[in-house]
Design a protein around this motif. Structure first.
Motif, PDB file in Angstrom:
ATOM      1  N   ALA A  26       0.848  -1.192   0.000  1.00 13.12           N
ATOM      2  CA  ALA A  26       0.000   0.000   0.000  1.00 13.12           C
ATOM      3  C   ALA A  26       0.879   1.236   0.000  1.00 13.12           C
ATOM      4  CB  ALA A  26      -0.891   0.022   1.243  1.00 13.12           C
ATOM      5  N   LEU A  27       0.367   2.296  -0.624  1.00 13.89           N
ATOM      6  CA  LEU A  27       1.004   3.604  -0.520  1.00 13.89           C
ATOM      7  C   LEU A  27       0.018   4.511   0.208  1.00 13.89           C
ATOM      8  CD1 LEU A  27       3.657   5.081  -1.614  1.00 13.89           C
ATOM      9  CD2 LEU A  27       2.075   6.238  -3.170  1.00 13.89           C
ATOM     10  N   ALA A  28       0.474   5.091   1.305  1.00 11.47           N
ATOM     11  CA  ALA A  28      -0.403   5.961   2.084  1.00 11.47           C
ATOM     12  C   ALA A  28       0.202   7.359   2.166  1.00 11.47           C
ATOM     13  CB  ALA A  28      -0.601   5.402   3.491  1.00 11.47           C
ATOM     14  N   ALA A  29      -0.626   8.366   1.964  1.00  8.56           N
ATOM     15  CA  ALA A  29      -0.190   9.751   2.135  1.00  8.56           C
ATOM     16  C   ALA A  29      -0.263  10.089   3.620  1.00  8.56           C
ATOM     17  CB  ALA A  29      -1.101  10.676   1.331  1.00  8.56           C
ATOM     18  N   VAL A  30       0.812  10.656   4.163  1.00  7.11           N
ATOM     19  CA  VAL A  30       0.821  10.988   5.594  1.00  7.11           C
ATOM     20  C   VAL A  30       1.205  12.446   5.777  1.00  7.11           C
ATOM     21  CG1 VAL A  30       1.317   8.624   6.350  1.00  7.11           C
ATOM     22  CG2 VAL A  30       3.206  10.168   5.864  1.00  7.11           C
ATOM     23  N   PRO A  31       0.630  13.104   6.774  1.00  7.85           N
ATOM     24  CA  PRO A  31       0.894  14.533   6.958  1.00  7.85           C
ATOM     25  C   PRO A  31       2.340  14.863   7.315  1.00  7.85           C
ATOM     26  CG  PRO A  31      -1.104  13.849   8.132  1.00  7.85           C
ATOM     27  CD  PRO A  31      -0.425  12.607   7.671  1.00  7.85           C
ATOM     28  N   SER A  32       3.028  13.952   8.034  1.00 11.12           N
ATOM     29  CA  SER A  32       4.366  14.303   8.522  1.00 11.12           C
ATOM     30  C   SER A  32       5.146  13.036   8.853  1.00 11.12           C
ATOM     31  CB  SER A  32       4.241  15.137   9.801  1.00 11.12           C
ATOM     32  OG  SER A  32       3.774  14.293  10.857  1.00 11.12           O
ATOM     33  N   PRO A  33       6.475  13.141   8.972  1.00 14.80           N
ATOM     34  CA  PRO A  33       7.258  11.991   9.440  1.00 14.80           C
ATOM     35  C   PRO A  33       6.801  11.488  10.815  1.00 14.80           C
ATOM     36  CG  PRO A  33       8.716  13.585   8.415  1.00 14.80           C
ATOM     37  CD  PRO A  33       7.347  14.237   8.490  1.00 14.80           C
ATOM     38  N   ALA A  34       6.361  12.403  11.686  1.00 16.57           N
ATOM     39  CA  ALA A  34       5.898  11.959  13.020  1.00 16.57           C
ATOM     40  C   ALA A  34       4.678  11.053  12.877  1.00 16.57           C
ATOM     41  CB  ALA A  34       5.571  13.168  13.893  1.00 16.57           C
ATOM     42  N   ASP A  35       3.775  11.391  11.939  1.00 18.18           N
ATOM     43  CA  ASP A  35       2.617  10.524  11.702  1.00 18.18           C
ATOM     44  C   ASP A  35       3.055   9.199  11.086  1.00 18.18           C
ATOM     45  OD1 ASP A  35       0.473  12.246  12.619  1.00 18.18           O
ATOM     46  OD2 ASP A  35       0.975  13.527  10.914  1.00 18.18           O
ATOM     47  N   ALA A  36       4.065   9.260  10.230  1.00  9.51           N
ATOM     48  CA  ALA A  36       4.579   8.024   9.630  1.00  9.51           C
ATOM     49  C   ALA A  36       5.108   7.078  10.706  1.00  9.51           C
ATOM     50  CB  ALA A  36       5.678   8.357   8.621  1.00  9.51           C
ATOM     51  N   VAL A  37       5.781   7.648  11.711  1.00  9.08           N
ATOM     52  CA  VAL A  37       6.312   6.815  12.796  1.00  9.08           C
ATOM     53  C   VAL A  37       5.170   6.201  13.611  1.00  9.08           C
ATOM     54  CG1 VAL A  37       7.637   6.854  14.948  1.00  9.08           C
ATOM     55  CG2 VAL A  37       8.542   7.985  12.913  1.00  9.08           C
TER      56      VAL A  37
ATOM     57  N   LEU B 246       2.226   5.508  12.474  1.00 13.97           N
ATOM     58  CA  LEU B 246       1.632   4.476  11.618  1.00 13.97           C
ATOM     59  C   LEU B 246       2.500   3.206  11.617  1.00 13.97           C
ATOM     60  CD1 LEU B 246      -0.550   3.570   9.690  1.00 13.97           C
ATOM     61  CD2 LEU B 246       0.484   4.947   7.883  1.00 13.97           C
ATOM     62  N   LEU B 247       3.813   3.395  11.654  1.00 13.77           N
ATOM     63  CA  LEU B 247       4.726   2.244  11.755  1.00 13.77           C
ATOM     64  C   LEU B 247       4.438   1.427  13.010  1.00 13.77           C
ATOM     65  CD1 LEU B 247       7.327   0.591  11.103  1.00 13.77           C
ATOM     66  CD2 LEU B 247       8.627   2.393  12.257  1.00 13.77           C
TER      67      LEU B 247
ATOM     68  N   ALA C  81      -7.324  -3.148   6.852  1.00 13.64           N
ATOM     69  CA  ALA C  81      -7.749  -2.801   8.215  1.00 13.64           C
ATOM     70  C   ALA C  81      -6.806  -1.769   8.824  1.00 13.64           C
ATOM     71  CB  ALA C  81      -7.804  -4.059   9.076  1.00 13.64           C
ATOM     72  N   LEU C  82      -5.510  -1.966   8.587  1.00 16.39           N
ATOM     73  CA  LEU C  82      -4.518  -1.013   9.089  1.00 16.39           C
ATOM     74  C   LEU C  82      -4.759   0.377   8.508  1.00 16.39           C
ATOM     75  CD1 LEU C  82      -1.755  -0.374  10.490  1.00 16.39           C
ATOM     76  CD2 LEU C  82      -0.690  -1.007   8.315  1.00 16.39           C
ATOM     77  N   LEU C  83      -4.983   0.435   7.205  1.00 17.69           N
ATOM     78  CA  LEU C  83      -5.146   1.734   6.546  1.00 17.69           C
ATOM     79  C   LEU C  83      -6.446   2.415   6.973  1.00 17.69           C
ATOM     80  CD1 LEU C  83      -3.837   0.772   3.018  1.00 17.69           C
ATOM     81  CD2 LEU C  83      -2.714   2.254   4.705  1.00 17.69           C
TER      82      LEU C  83
END
Lengths: 474, 474
Positions: free
Chosen positions: A224-235, A237-238, A301-303
């Protein structure tokens, strides 16, 4: 310094080829990107481990430096000799046999010169996975992968080259053959020689064969490719991906919008799969032991949860193999697309994952305020804490003059980025090794105690200092 | 040899306790099973890493040997001094602070003297799993776990102690403090000092703190006990479990019927959960990121298929936490139950998994034909290729005379078993280390080249030969 000894004498000591013709030698003396070129006494291409031992005994006897080389695909110049012309270039590519496939033990024993793609193919023929994978897989060799402790996109689940190796066969600097090809998951009988040679970049000895770990093939995969607002949100989500997917999570990559823009510009037919642009994206891969619908359901489900919480603003999931490959291609084509924009300054750094968002924010700000002629091209293996924190000239700054101006910034930019990494407990070389590129910087960021310990090991295993001179501690 | 220096001088150099009273020292000078007892100059219990460094500097200056000790729970005598009385016993148990929990980075930084149970509890408090687990977890320390590269029942999924550690803080033999507490998944900047100290059993330096990897807590777990006709069938079932469960497979243990019989005999309330006896059993654990029904379904599907194919003749799956624990207790009580039968001769061996069935068949036959007074008590971590190939006196041979007769067979039995292991590319110490128990045998099964390399490392990092004398290479 001793006189240069007779090559006829060397030729007689081992089975294989000895190249002295400059045209034949040339491909071994320049790295594939053409960044470093050196000279050599000759290029030795032994056929077997015992021939490697014979070559190294000769070198030891005559105090001839040795530069071991696999596929010569490294990014740090570790496999190219210096320009003294004193060293022998030792190419391992003719040690190219698959020695054993042990399906019940999930192991594969291969010689150092087998390419990574051949290793993957041998595993697949046994219905197994060898998970290490790199862009250079068709040319790079497993010996080089182990000598540099290569990484790649599946480290999050399966580990670096180090974690994928159970045993080694090594020729020492003195030309002795160590038969450490153990195919064991547990062995507590003495010091860990294996891990000392792995990642030592040919400065302690020469890897001639390895026992590799194999894994079950996943039944299905989804990306999946997900658009995220910031690196902090990416972390964040990880974290959720790790909790929800567990060991099914096999890749988690961070990509800036700038990177996707470069891929769209330079790779025909590629396009962002999401309607609205976002500053950052993550590419998430799930590998499943059950079936496709289970893989898809898990990642969906994750997304869904991420979208609800605002950690992602949009997302696309692969629903076919073609889509799976198209999404991965967006990630895999970044490096080439950045190259098409002109000169590059690259940083292969690692950080504690908890420090990454704040590092990006602070370092981006420092660079854009101090170096307005520089563009940030940031992506990497977020799941491993590994960023390719790359830089290009700003948009519009093309041409020779701008390129020279840009490269003149390399030293201060390296200093800025690497000091910021060191201040956060990070590493200035996550997966590319030191080679000649980071040789001098490495000593800046290590304590005297650490350098002293490493020097003691170097002197113990290579007392004459012949192994890969000009590289780490050489 | 220098004269024994003043302990008052030592006492003034560091913060912490220095014990010289024989009663206070006694618990540090005998291992927990009472197999080895030594003497010491004194017992030093420093409070902090800098105090450990001060102690080691004093030892180095005065050429006083040092025996580092964690929880003193080892099975090979590695933490007990010899009887010369010249060595200082260095206990790390007062270095017992949890320094940092980094939830986002999935890491925990702890001092060497924190017990394994405390590490597990700190992880749990952060809603994370630290998967290393051993019977001695309440007493053993993480420093000792790392110094001996401890194993246990979840290695199949999560690896040995080595794979669970990202960074170390170490005091060298010369008393210098190496600050290698990196919390990074990737770092290719020089030689792998971390893995050299891990598993070196205190013979190269002293681990004072470590950065440990944490994992998501599984959402659910299920365990099954399956009766299998033979070890060869158990290996086939392992293959299928790996394919079907993937990384959900967190334990795969082999247990002989003799072992279960001993547990039934000696542990009140324990009983075989299957109606008919079989020669062998496997205990299979699945850990699941989804939920209990998913975990149960996965393991039930595996067992159903195994029963159909004749790889298993019967099976029981846990359907409650109590049953989960009861099934695990059958495995965990084997060692204690064997001890209740009298003297034991134990072998902690590793083999390629593809060689295990044939090894058991051949070695069982060799022992029963040559040593009819000996009973086989075989179990172990089949998923790791690690067997506890243990021996007891034959049924009915109790009493002091029989015990002495039995122990007189230890040397020839060790030779028989370990030669059979070595002939199949195995290890004579999978997870227990060498200590004094396997010190001399280790040199029998290593090549001169390997021993030479290890000796070079020992001399490089402990040039005066002061670290844990009488153990590996000491």
């Amino acid at each position: 310094m001793t006189a240069i000894p007779s090559l006829d004498d060397l030729r007689a000591t081992f089975g294989g080829r000895l190249l002295t013709d400059p045209t034949e030698m040339a491909p071994f003396l320049t790295d594939w990107r053409g960044k470093w070129t050196g000279r050599a006494l000759a290029v030795a291409q032994p056929d077997r481990a015992t021939d490697v031992a014979a070559v190294l005994r000769w070198c030891h006897e005559h105090q001839v430096p040795v530069v071991p080389q696999g596929g010569n695909t490294g990014l740090s110049g570790g496999s190219v000799p210096d320009d003294s012309g004193r060293a022998l270039l030792l190419s391992l590519t003719r040690l190219n046999r698959v020695r054993e496939v042990d399906v019940l033990n999930n192991t594969l024993t291969v010689e150092a010169g087998v390419t990574l793609a051949q290793v993957q193919a041998a595993a697949l023929a046994a219905e197994r996975l060898f998970p290490l994978s790199l862009a250079a897989k068709g040319s790079c060799t497993i010996g080089g992968n182990l000598a540099t402790n290569a990484g790649g996109v599946q480290v999050l689940r399966y580990g670096n080259a180090r974690e994928l190796c159970l045993g080694l066969e090594v020729v020492t600097a003195e030309g002795e053959l160590w038969g450490g090809l153990r195919a064991l998951r547990k062995d507590n009988t003495g010091y860990d020689l294996r891990d000392l040679y792995i990642g030592s970049e040919g400065t302690l000895g020469v890897i001639t064969a390895a026992v590799l770990k194999l894994f079950p093939l996943p039944a299905a995969q989804a990306v999946a490719l997900a658009a995220v607002p910031s690196p902090a949100d990416a972390v964040k989500l990880l974290q959720q991906a790790q909790a929800v997917l567990g060991a099914q999570l096999t890749a988690f990559e961070l990509i800036s919008d700038t990177c996707l823009g470069l891929v769209e510009k330079h790779v025909p037919g590629s396009r962002r799969p999401l309607a609205d642009a976002a500053p950052w994206y993550v590419l998430i891969e799930a590998s499943d032991a059950e079936d496709q619908s289970h893989a898809d359901a898990a990642i969906e489900a994750l997304l869904e949860s991420a979208l609800e919480q605002g950690l992602a603003s949009d997302a696309a999931v692969s629903s076919s193999l073609a889509q799976f490959e198209a999404l991965w291609a967006l990630r895999e084509n970044i490096s080439e697309s950045q190259g098409a924009e002109g000169k590059t300054i690259k940083h292969d750094i690692a950080l504690p994952i908890s420090r990454i968002a704040e590092f990006i924010e602070a370092t981006d700000a420092a660079i854009t305020s101090t170096f307005p002629s520089v563009r940030l091209v940031v992506f990497g293996h977020l799941g491993d804490g590994n960023l390719h924190y790359n830089l290009s000239p700003a948009v519009g700054r093309t041409g020779a003059g701008h390129a020279a101006d840009f490269l003149a910034l390399e030293a201060p930019l390296n200093r800025l980025v690497h000091d910021a990494v060191a201040a956060r407990g990070g590493s200035i070389s996550a997966e590319h090794g030191l080679g000649v590129l980071r040789r001098d910087e490495s000593t800046r960021y290590k304590s005297a105690v650490e350098l002293g310990l490493m020097r003691a090991l170097k002197d113990a295993l290579d007392p004459l200092g012949l192994m890969n001179p000009g590289k780490f501690l050489g």
